[in-house]
Design a protein around this motif. Structure first.
Motif, PDB file in Angstrom:
ATOM      1  N   GLU A  28       0.973  -1.538  -0.218  1.00  0.00           N
ATOM      2  CA  GLU A  28       0.201  -0.283   0.122  1.00  0.00           C
ATOM      3  C   GLU A  28       1.153   0.930  -0.091  1.00  0.00           C
ATOM      4  O   GLU A  28       0.390   2.114  -0.842  1.00  0.00           O
ATOM      5  CB  GLU A  28      -0.535  -0.105   1.162  1.00  0.00           C
ATOM      6  N   ALA A  29       1.871   1.296   0.795  1.00  0.00           N
ATOM      7  CA  ALA A  29       2.956   2.338   1.120  1.00  0.00           C
ATOM      8  C   ALA A  29       3.862   2.151  -0.233  1.00  0.00           C
ATOM      9  O   ALA A  29       4.366   3.788  -0.353  1.00  0.00           O
ATOM     10  CB  ALA A  29       3.300   2.608   2.120  1.00  0.00           C
ATOM     11  N   TYR A  30       4.507   1.001  -0.284  1.00  0.00           N
ATOM     12  CA  TYR A  30       5.254   1.246  -1.532  1.00  0.00           C
ATOM     13  C   TYR A  30       5.799  -0.158  -3.143  1.00  0.00           C
ATOM     14  O   TYR A  30       5.391  -0.988  -2.641  1.00  0.00           O
ATOM     15  CB  TYR A  30       6.679   0.548  -0.958  1.00  0.00           C
ATOM     16  N   PRO A  31       4.244   0.696  -3.562  1.00  0.00           N
ATOM     17  CA  PRO A  31       3.593  -0.194  -4.983  1.00  0.00           C
ATOM     18  C   PRO A  31       4.144  -0.639  -5.600  1.00  0.00           C
ATOM     19  O   PRO A  31       4.372  -1.705  -5.777  1.00  0.00           O
ATOM     20  CB  PRO A  31       2.226   0.510  -5.232  1.00  0.00           C
ATOM     21  N   GLU A  32       5.316   0.027  -5.635  1.00  0.00           N
ATOM     22  CA  GLU A  32       6.479  -0.796  -6.714  1.00  0.00           C
ATOM     23  C   GLU A  32       7.370  -1.892  -6.410  1.00  0.00           C
ATOM     24  O   GLU A  32       8.269  -2.763  -6.723  1.00  0.00           O
ATOM     25  CB  GLU A  32       7.964   0.403  -6.913  1.00  0.00           C
ATOM     26  N   TYR A  33       7.137  -1.834  -4.961  1.00  0.00           N
ATOM     27  CA  TYR A  33       8.195  -2.945  -3.866  1.00  0.00           C
ATOM     28  C   TYR A  33       7.619  -4.459  -4.344  1.00  0.00           C
ATOM     29  O   TYR A  33       8.206  -5.457  -4.622  1.00  0.00           O
ATOM     30  CB  TYR A  33       7.810  -3.099  -2.447  1.00  0.00           C
ATOM     31  N   ARG A  34       6.486  -4.789  -4.944  1.00  0.00           N
ATOM     32  CA  ARG A  34       5.412  -5.808  -6.024  1.00  0.00           C
ATOM     33  C   ARG A  34       6.982  -6.109  -6.756  1.00  0.00           C
ATOM     34  O   ARG A  34       6.950  -6.955  -6.935  1.00  0.00           O
ATOM     35  CB  ARG A  34       4.591  -5.476  -6.157  1.00  0.00           C
ATOM     36  N   ASN A  35       7.461  -5.082  -7.627  1.00  0.00           N
ATOM     37  CA  ASN A  35       8.522  -6.241  -8.864  1.00  0.00           C
ATOM     38  C   ASN A  35       9.584  -6.147  -8.565  1.00  0.00           C
ATOM     39  O   ASN A  35       9.999  -7.482  -9.016  1.00  0.00           O
ATOM     40  CB  ASN A  35       9.006  -4.339  -9.640  1.00  0.00           C
ATOM     41  N   ALA A  36      10.431  -5.611  -7.238  1.00  0.00           N
ATOM     42  CA  ALA A  36      11.067  -6.221  -6.070  1.00  0.00           C
ATOM     43  C   ALA A  36      11.348  -7.712  -5.890  1.00  0.00           C
ATOM     44  O   ALA A  36      11.882  -8.645  -5.312  1.00  0.00           O
ATOM     45  CB  ALA A  36      12.056  -5.212  -5.572  1.00  0.00           C
ATOM     46  N   ARG A  37       9.811  -7.488  -5.053  1.00  0.00           N
ATOM     47  CA  ARG A  37       9.577  -8.987  -4.453  1.00  0.00           C
ATOM     48  C   ARG A  37       9.606 -10.465  -4.951  1.00  0.00           C
ATOM     49  O   ARG A  37      10.013 -10.937  -5.050  1.00  0.00           O
ATOM     50  CB  ARG A  37       8.307  -8.607  -3.481  1.00  0.00           C
ATOM     51  N   ALA A  38       9.474  -9.908  -6.101  1.00  0.00           N
ATOM     52  CA  ALA A  38       8.658 -10.845  -7.603  1.00  0.00           C
ATOM     53  C   ALA A  38      10.273 -11.915  -7.938  1.00  0.00           C
ATOM     54  O   ALA A  38      10.147 -12.799  -8.281  1.00  0.00           O
ATOM     55  CB  ALA A  38       8.215 -10.772  -8.690  1.00  0.00           C
ATOM     56  N   LYS A  39      11.390 -10.559  -7.554  1.00  0.00           N
ATOM     57  CA  LYS A  39      12.815 -11.285  -8.088  1.00  0.00           C
ATOM     58  C   LYS A  39      13.652 -11.287  -7.014  1.00  0.00           C
ATOM     59  O   LYS A  39      14.981 -11.715  -7.326  1.00  0.00           O
ATOM     60  CB  LYS A  39      13.705 -10.086  -8.794  1.00  0.00           C
ATOM     61  N   ALA A  40      12.873 -11.573  -5.553  1.00  0.00           N
ATOM     62  CA  ALA A  40      13.388 -11.691  -4.838  1.00  0.00           C
ATOM     63  C   ALA A  40      13.908 -13.846  -4.076  1.00  0.00           C
ATOM     64  O   ALA A  40      13.287 -14.570  -4.573  1.00  0.00           O
ATOM     65  CB  ALA A  40      13.072 -11.566  -3.144  1.00  0.00           C
ATOM     66  N   LEU A  41      15.374 -13.841  -3.661  1.00  0.00           N
ATOM     67  CA  LEU A  41      15.314 -15.119  -3.650  1.00  0.00           C
ATOM     68  C   LEU A  41      15.534 -15.423  -2.184  1.00  0.00           C
ATOM     69  O   LEU A  41      15.949 -14.577  -0.997  1.00  0.00           O
ATOM     70  CB  LEU A  41      17.233 -15.030  -4.081  1.00  0.00           C
ATOM     71  N   GLU A  42      14.546 -16.076  -1.680  1.00  0.00           N
ATOM     72  CA  GLU A  42      14.795 -16.655  -0.251  1.00  0.00           C
ATOM     73  C   GLU A  42      15.581 -17.821   0.158  1.00  0.00           C
ATOM     74  O   GLU A  42      15.631 -18.613  -0.673  1.00  0.00           O
ATOM     75  CB  GLU A  42      13.152 -17.241   0.097  1.00  0.00           C
ATOM     76  N   ILE A  43      16.004 -17.754   0.959  1.00  0.00           N
ATOM     77  CA  ILE A  43      16.642 -19.074   1.479  1.00  0.00           C
ATOM     78  C   ILE A  43      16.752 -19.465   3.075  1.00  0.00           C
ATOM     79  O   ILE A  43      16.782 -18.736   3.989  1.00  0.00           O
ATOM     80  CB  ILE A  43      18.325 -18.380   1.562  1.00  0.00           C
ATOM     81  N   LEU A  44      16.637 -20.435   3.445  1.00  0.00           N
ATOM     82  CA  LEU A  44      16.503 -20.941   4.572  1.00  0.00           C
ATOM     83  C   LEU A  44      17.607 -21.586   4.842  1.00  0.00           C
ATOM     84  O   LEU A  44      17.716 -22.700   4.372  1.00  0.00           O
ATOM     85  CB  LEU A  44      15.318 -22.088   4.611  1.00  0.00           C
ATOM     86  N   MET A  45      18.805 -21.071   5.931  1.00  0.00           N
ATOM     87  CA  MET A  45      19.722 -22.326   6.040  1.00  0.00           C
ATOM     88  C   MET A  45      19.505 -22.726   7.961  1.00  0.00           C
ATOM     89  O   MET A  45      18.657 -22.860   8.304  1.00  0.00           O
ATOM     90  CB  MET A  45      20.691 -20.660   6.743  1.00  0.00           C
ATOM     91  N   GLU A  46      21.428 -23.966   7.786  1.00  0.00           N
ATOM     92  CA  GLU A  46      20.695 -24.707   8.975  1.00  0.00           C
ATOM     93  C   GLU A  46      21.711 -24.594   9.357  1.00  0.00           C
ATOM     94  O   GLU A  46      23.180 -23.969   9.185  1.00  0.00           O
ATOM     95  CB  GLU A  46      20.400 -25.917   7.930  1.00  0.00           C
ATOM     96  N   PRO A  47      21.859 -24.675  10.467  1.00  0.00           N
ATOM     97  CA  PRO A  47      23.699 -24.947  11.669  1.00  0.00           C
ATOM     98  C   PRO A  47      24.570 -25.263  10.968  1.00  0.00           C
ATOM     99  O   PRO A  47      24.409 -25.548  10.172  1.00  0.00           O
ATOM    100  CB  PRO A  47      23.305 -25.748  13.016  1.00  0.00           C
ATOM    101  N   GLY A  48      25.208 -24.090  11.075  1.00  0.00           N
ATOM    102  CA  GLY A  48      27.093 -24.185  10.271  1.00  0.00           C
ATOM    103  C   GLY A  48      27.246 -23.940   8.987  1.00  0.00           C
ATOM    104  O   GLY A  48      28.515 -23.551   8.060  1.00  0.00           O
ATOM    105  N   ASP A  49      25.519 -23.666   7.883  1.00  0.00           N
ATOM    106  CA  ASP A  49      25.675 -22.524   6.374  1.00  0.00           C
ATOM    107  C   ASP A  49      26.308 -21.382   6.844  1.00  0.00           C
ATOM    108  O   ASP A  49      26.368 -20.246   7.857  1.00  0.00           O
ATOM    109  CB  ASP A  49      23.848 -22.945   6.190  1.00  0.00           C
ATOM    110  N   ILE A  50      26.723 -21.057   5.544  1.00  0.00           N
ATOM    111  CA  ILE A  50      27.894 -19.907   5.060  1.00  0.00           C
ATOM    112  C   ILE A  50      27.166 -19.487   3.985  1.00  0.00           C
ATOM    113  O   ILE A  50      26.538 -20.438   3.453  1.00  0.00           O
ATOM    114  CB  ILE A  50      28.703 -19.299   5.267  1.00  0.00           C
TER     115      ILE A  50
END
Length: 94
Positions: A28-50
Motif C-alpha cells: 500500500e505504501a510502496y507499490p513498486e515493491y511488488r516488482n522487487a518481491r517478484a525477483k527476491a531470493l529466499e533461503i532457509l539456512m541450517e546450523p553451520g551454513d554460510i
C-alpha cells in the motif's frame, strides 16, 4: 534482492524504508515493491551454513533462533557504484 531492484526497494543512501519484507501492507505504501518481491531470493539456512551476498545485493534477515552475522566489505567495483554518503562505514578506507 538483485541490484536492479534498487528503485523498487525505495533505497535512499544505503537503506530502504521497507522494514518487514513480508508485511502485506508494505504494498500500500510502496507499490513498486511488488516488482522487487517478484525477483527476491529466499533461503532457509541450517546450523553451520554460510551465505555470501555479492556487492550491491540488498538483503533482509529473519532469525528463527540464535544466529551470528559477520560482514566484510570489498571495494572492487568502479567508484561510481558506491554511495558518496556511507552511513555504516561499509567502504574501504583509503
Amino acid at each position: 534482492f538483485p541490484p536492479e531492484c534498487r528503485k523498487d526497494l525505495y533505497i535512499s543512501g544505503s537503506s530502504s524504508p521497507i522494514i518487514d519484507v513480508d508485511d502485506k501492507k508494505v504494498l500500500e505504501a510502496y507499490p513498486e515493491y511488488r516488482n522487487a518481491r517478484a525477483k527476491a531470493l529466499e533461503i532457509l539456512m541450517e546450523p553451520g551454513d554460510i551465505l555470501f551476498i555479492p556487492a550491491l545485493w540488498f538483503h533482509s534477515v529473519k532469525s528463527r533462533g540464535f544466529s551470528v552475522a559477520v560482514n566484510t566489505f570489498f571495494r572492487h567495483l568502479p567508484s561510481e557504484y558506491y554511495e558518496r554518503k556511507d552511513v555504516y562505514g561499509n567502504k574501504d578506507l583509503k
